[in-house]
Design a protein around this motif. Structure first.
Motif, PDB file in Angstrom:
ATOM      1  N   ARG A 235      12.470  -5.648 -21.063  1.00  0.00           N
ATOM      2  CA  ARG A 235      11.502  -6.073 -20.810  1.00  0.00           C
ATOM      3  C   ARG A 235      10.518  -6.283 -21.961  1.00  0.00           C
ATOM      4  NH1 ARG A 235       8.874  -1.603 -17.264  1.00  0.00           N
ATOM      5  NH2 ARG A 235      10.862  -1.217 -16.836  1.00  0.00           N
ATOM      6  N   ASP A 236      11.033  -5.620 -23.125  1.00  0.00           N
ATOM      7  CA  ASP A 236      10.120  -5.792 -24.310  1.00  0.00           C
ATOM      8  C   ASP A 236      11.012  -5.876 -25.506  1.00  0.00           C
ATOM      9  OD1 ASP A 236       8.697  -5.325 -26.639  1.00  0.00           O
ATOM     10  OD2 ASP A 236       7.389  -3.658 -25.903  1.00  0.00           O
ATOM     11  N   VAL A 237      11.136  -7.182 -26.087  1.00  0.00           N
ATOM     12  CA  VAL A 237      12.277  -7.462 -26.947  1.00  0.00           C
ATOM     13  C   VAL A 237      12.165  -6.668 -28.449  1.00  0.00           C
ATOM     14  CG1 VAL A 237      13.108  -9.354 -28.576  1.00  0.00           C
ATOM     15  CG2 VAL A 237      12.856  -9.656 -26.300  1.00  0.00           C
ATOM     16  N   GLU A 238      10.625  -6.431 -28.640  1.00  0.00           N
ATOM     17  CA  GLU A 238      10.342  -5.823 -29.946  1.00  0.00           C
ATOM     18  C   GLU A 238      10.603  -4.321 -29.898  1.00  0.00           C
ATOM     19  OE1 GLU A 238       6.855  -6.531 -32.195  1.00  0.00           O
ATOM     20  OE2 GLU A 238       6.755  -8.561 -31.825  1.00  0.00           O
ATOM     21  N   ALA A 239      10.421  -3.763 -28.726  1.00  0.00           N
ATOM     22  CA  ALA A 239      10.752  -2.383 -28.539  1.00  0.00           C
ATOM     23  C   ALA A 239      12.257  -2.348 -28.636  1.00  0.00           C
ATOM     24  CB  ALA A 239      10.220  -1.990 -27.190  1.00  0.00           C
ATOM     25  N   PHE A 240      13.071  -3.128 -27.974  1.00  0.00           N
ATOM     26  CA  PHE A 240      14.587  -3.278 -28.029  1.00  0.00           C
ATOM     27  C   PHE A 240      14.993  -3.130 -29.310  1.00  0.00           C
ATOM     28  CE2 PHE A 240      18.557  -5.061 -28.253  1.00  0.00           C
ATOM     29  CZ  PHE A 240      19.350  -4.550 -27.073  1.00  0.00           C
ATOM     30  N   LEU A 241      14.556  -3.937 -29.999  1.00  0.00           N
ATOM     31  CA  LEU A 241      14.983  -4.328 -31.372  1.00  0.00           C
ATOM     32  C   LEU A 241      14.530  -2.850 -32.240  1.00  0.00           C
ATOM     33  CD1 LEU A 241      13.989  -7.840 -32.246  1.00  0.00           C
ATOM     34  CD2 LEU A 241      16.273  -6.696 -31.868  1.00  0.00           C
ATOM     35  N   ASP A 242      13.523  -2.219 -31.957  1.00  0.00           N
ATOM     36  CA  ASP A 242      13.079  -0.950 -32.719  1.00  0.00           C
ATOM     37  C   ASP A 242      14.146   0.198 -32.477  1.00  0.00           C
ATOM     38  OD1 ASP A 242      10.741  -2.114 -33.844  1.00  0.00           O
ATOM     39  OD2 ASP A 242       9.343  -1.171 -32.371  1.00  0.00           O
ATOM     40  N   VAL A 243      14.674   0.379 -31.160  1.00  0.00           N
ATOM     41  CA  VAL A 243      15.762   1.303 -30.728  1.00  0.00           C
ATOM     42  C   VAL A 243      17.011   0.803 -31.242  1.00  0.00           C
ATOM     43  CG1 VAL A 243      16.833   2.303 -28.790  1.00  0.00           C
ATOM     44  CG2 VAL A 243      14.194   2.057 -28.664  1.00  0.00           C
ATOM     45  N   PHE A 244      17.223  -0.646 -31.365  1.00  0.00           N
ATOM     46  CA  PHE A 244      18.545  -0.719 -31.771  1.00  0.00           C
ATOM     47  C   PHE A 244      18.742  -0.520 -33.132  1.00  0.00           C
ATOM     48  CE2 PHE A 244      20.945  -4.291 -33.611  1.00  0.00           C
ATOM     49  CZ  PHE A 244      22.349  -4.181 -32.626  1.00  0.00           C
ATOM     50  N   ASN A 245      17.418  -0.993 -33.786  1.00  0.00           N
ATOM     51  CA  ASN A 245      17.678  -0.493 -35.609  1.00  0.00           C
ATOM     52  C   ASN A 245      17.964   0.928 -35.744  1.00  0.00           C
ATOM     53  OD1 ASN A 245      17.738  -3.171 -36.513  1.00  0.00           O
ATOM     54  ND2 ASN A 245      15.592  -3.431 -36.009  1.00  0.00           N
ATOM     55  N   GLN A 246      17.102   1.881 -34.753  1.00  0.00           N
ATOM     56  CA  GLN A 246      17.307   3.288 -34.962  1.00  0.00           C
ATOM     57  C   GLN A 246      18.829   3.754 -34.698  1.00  0.00           C
ATOM     58  OE1 GLN A 246      14.069   4.970 -32.659  1.00  0.00           O
ATOM     59  NE2 GLN A 246      12.504   3.877 -33.554  1.00  0.00           N
ATOM     60  N   CYS A 247      19.225   3.171 -33.669  1.00  0.00           N
ATOM     61  CA  CYS A 247      20.669   3.698 -33.279  1.00  0.00           C
ATOM     62  C   CYS A 247      21.533   3.159 -34.402  1.00  0.00           C
ATOM     63  CB  CYS A 247      21.196   2.659 -32.250  1.00  0.00           C
ATOM     64  SG  CYS A 247      20.387   2.671 -30.718  1.00  0.00           S
ATOM     65  N   LEU A 248      21.152   2.262 -35.294  1.00  0.00           N
ATOM     66  CA  LEU A 248      22.328   1.999 -36.235  1.00  0.00           C
ATOM     67  C   LEU A 248      21.810   2.352 -37.700  1.00  0.00           C
ATOM     68  CD1 LEU A 248      23.040  -1.757 -35.132  1.00  0.00           C
ATOM     69  CD2 LEU A 248      24.213   0.613 -34.850  1.00  0.00           C
ATOM     70  N   ALA A 249      20.666   3.270 -37.750  1.00  0.00           N
ATOM     71  CA  ALA A 249      20.313   3.892 -39.016  1.00  0.00           C
ATOM     72  C   ALA A 249      21.542   4.690 -39.886  1.00  0.00           C
ATOM     73  CB  ALA A 249      19.090   4.639 -38.937  1.00  0.00           C
ATOM     74  N   GLY A 250      21.720   4.153 -40.951  1.00  0.00           N
ATOM     75  CA  GLY A 250      22.783   4.765 -41.756  1.00  0.00           C
ATOM     76  C   GLY A 250      24.385   4.481 -41.598  1.00  0.00           C
ATOM     77  N   HIS A 251      24.422   3.441 -40.534  1.00  0.00           N
ATOM     78  CA  HIS A 251      25.628   2.854 -40.167  1.00  0.00           C
ATOM     79  C   HIS A 251      25.825   1.428 -41.223  1.00  0.00           C
ATOM     80  CE1 HIS A 251      27.190   4.085 -36.211  1.00  0.00           C
ATOM     81  NE2 HIS A 251      26.216   4.668 -36.333  1.00  0.00           N
ATOM     82  N   PRO A 252      27.171   0.944 -41.595  1.00  0.00           N
ATOM     83  CA  PRO A 252      27.080  -0.040 -42.315  1.00  0.00           C
ATOM     84  C   PRO A 252      26.593  -1.127 -41.637  1.00  0.00           C
ATOM     85  CG  PRO A 252      29.308   0.587 -41.582  1.00  0.00           C
ATOM     86  CD  PRO A 252      28.269   1.700 -40.972  1.00  0.00           C
ATOM     87  N   VAL A 253      26.542  -2.355 -42.603  1.00  0.00           N
ATOM     88  CA  VAL A 253      26.158  -3.451 -41.810  1.00  0.00           C
ATOM     89  C   VAL A 253      27.154  -4.371 -41.171  1.00  0.00           C
ATOM     90  CG1 VAL A 253      25.282  -5.770 -42.244  1.00  0.00           C
ATOM     91  CG2 VAL A 253      24.442  -3.930 -43.811  1.00  0.00           C
ATOM     92  N   TYR A 254      26.874  -4.214 -39.972  1.00  0.00           N
ATOM     93  CA  TYR A 254      27.855  -4.942 -38.954  1.00  0.00           C
ATOM     94  C   TYR A 254      27.773  -6.567 -39.021  1.00  0.00           C
ATOM     95  CZ  TYR A 254      28.697  -0.289 -37.535  1.00  0.00           C
ATOM     96  OH  TYR A 254      28.961   1.202 -37.207  1.00  0.00           O
ATOM     97  N   PRO A 255      28.996  -7.037 -38.838  1.00  0.00           N
ATOM     98  CA  PRO A 255      28.814  -8.698 -38.695  1.00  0.00           C
ATOM     99  C   PRO A 255      28.459  -9.277 -37.321  1.00  0.00           C
ATOM    100  CG  PRO A 255      31.299  -7.909 -38.255  1.00  0.00           C
ATOM    101  CD  PRO A 255      30.324  -6.713 -38.699  1.00  0.00           C
TER     102      PRO A 255
END
Length: 147
Positions: free
Chosen positions: A101-121
């Motif tokens: 429902r909220d793209v910005e909130a989705f992107l916030d959670v998405f980025n938090q999920c990947l904190a510490g991960h390598p950059v994915y293609p």
């Protein structure tokens, strides 16, 4: 947000694109019309890979995409910000489809999920899809199960 899919039933099928096999994992039902309209933002996450001749990922690709998928599934598991509806693998790309429902909130959670991960293609694309065609197009014809 998985509460819009109380049965949480999934199916797996196979399709062919450009002569190559694509494995499709998708939810078998559809949320109610009001839930679909509120969560009308479709986010498609694509990961192109070289893979093997059949178009499927090689062992290294599998390991990387699985690590990525586990991280985002875990991050969105208890969240009411996004819900995964499908995952397609084959033809040299892996794709995950989410609604929010909220793209910005989705992107916030998405980025938090990947904190510490390598950059994915990966590539993210966003669309408005109030009819949830990105899910219904994967379901067998006549599959009008609403949760």
């Amino acid at each position: 947000m998985s509460s819009i899919f109380p049965g949480d039933l999934w199916a797996v099928g196979e399709a062919r694109i450009d002569g190559l096999s694509v494995i499709v994992r998708f939810r078998t039902g559809m949320p109610s019309a009001p839930d679909r309209q509120v969560n009308e933002n479709l986010i498609i996450i694509s990961w192109p890979y070289t893979g093997i001749e059949s178009g499927m990922p090689n062992d290294e690709d599998k390991q990387s995409t699985n690590s990525f998928e586990e991280a985002i599934e875990k991050g969105f598991e208890g969240s009411d910000v996004g819900v995964q509806v499908a995952c397609l693998t084959g033809n040299h790309v892996k794709e995950w489809r989410y609604y929010t429902r909220d793209v910005e909130a989705f992107l916030d959670v998405f980025n938090q999920c990947l904190a510490g991960h390598p950059v994915y293609p990966i590539q993210l694309r966003m669309f408005q899809d109030p009819d949830w065609k990105a899910l219904s197009e994967l379901q067998p014809e006549g599959s009008d199960q609403v949760h």
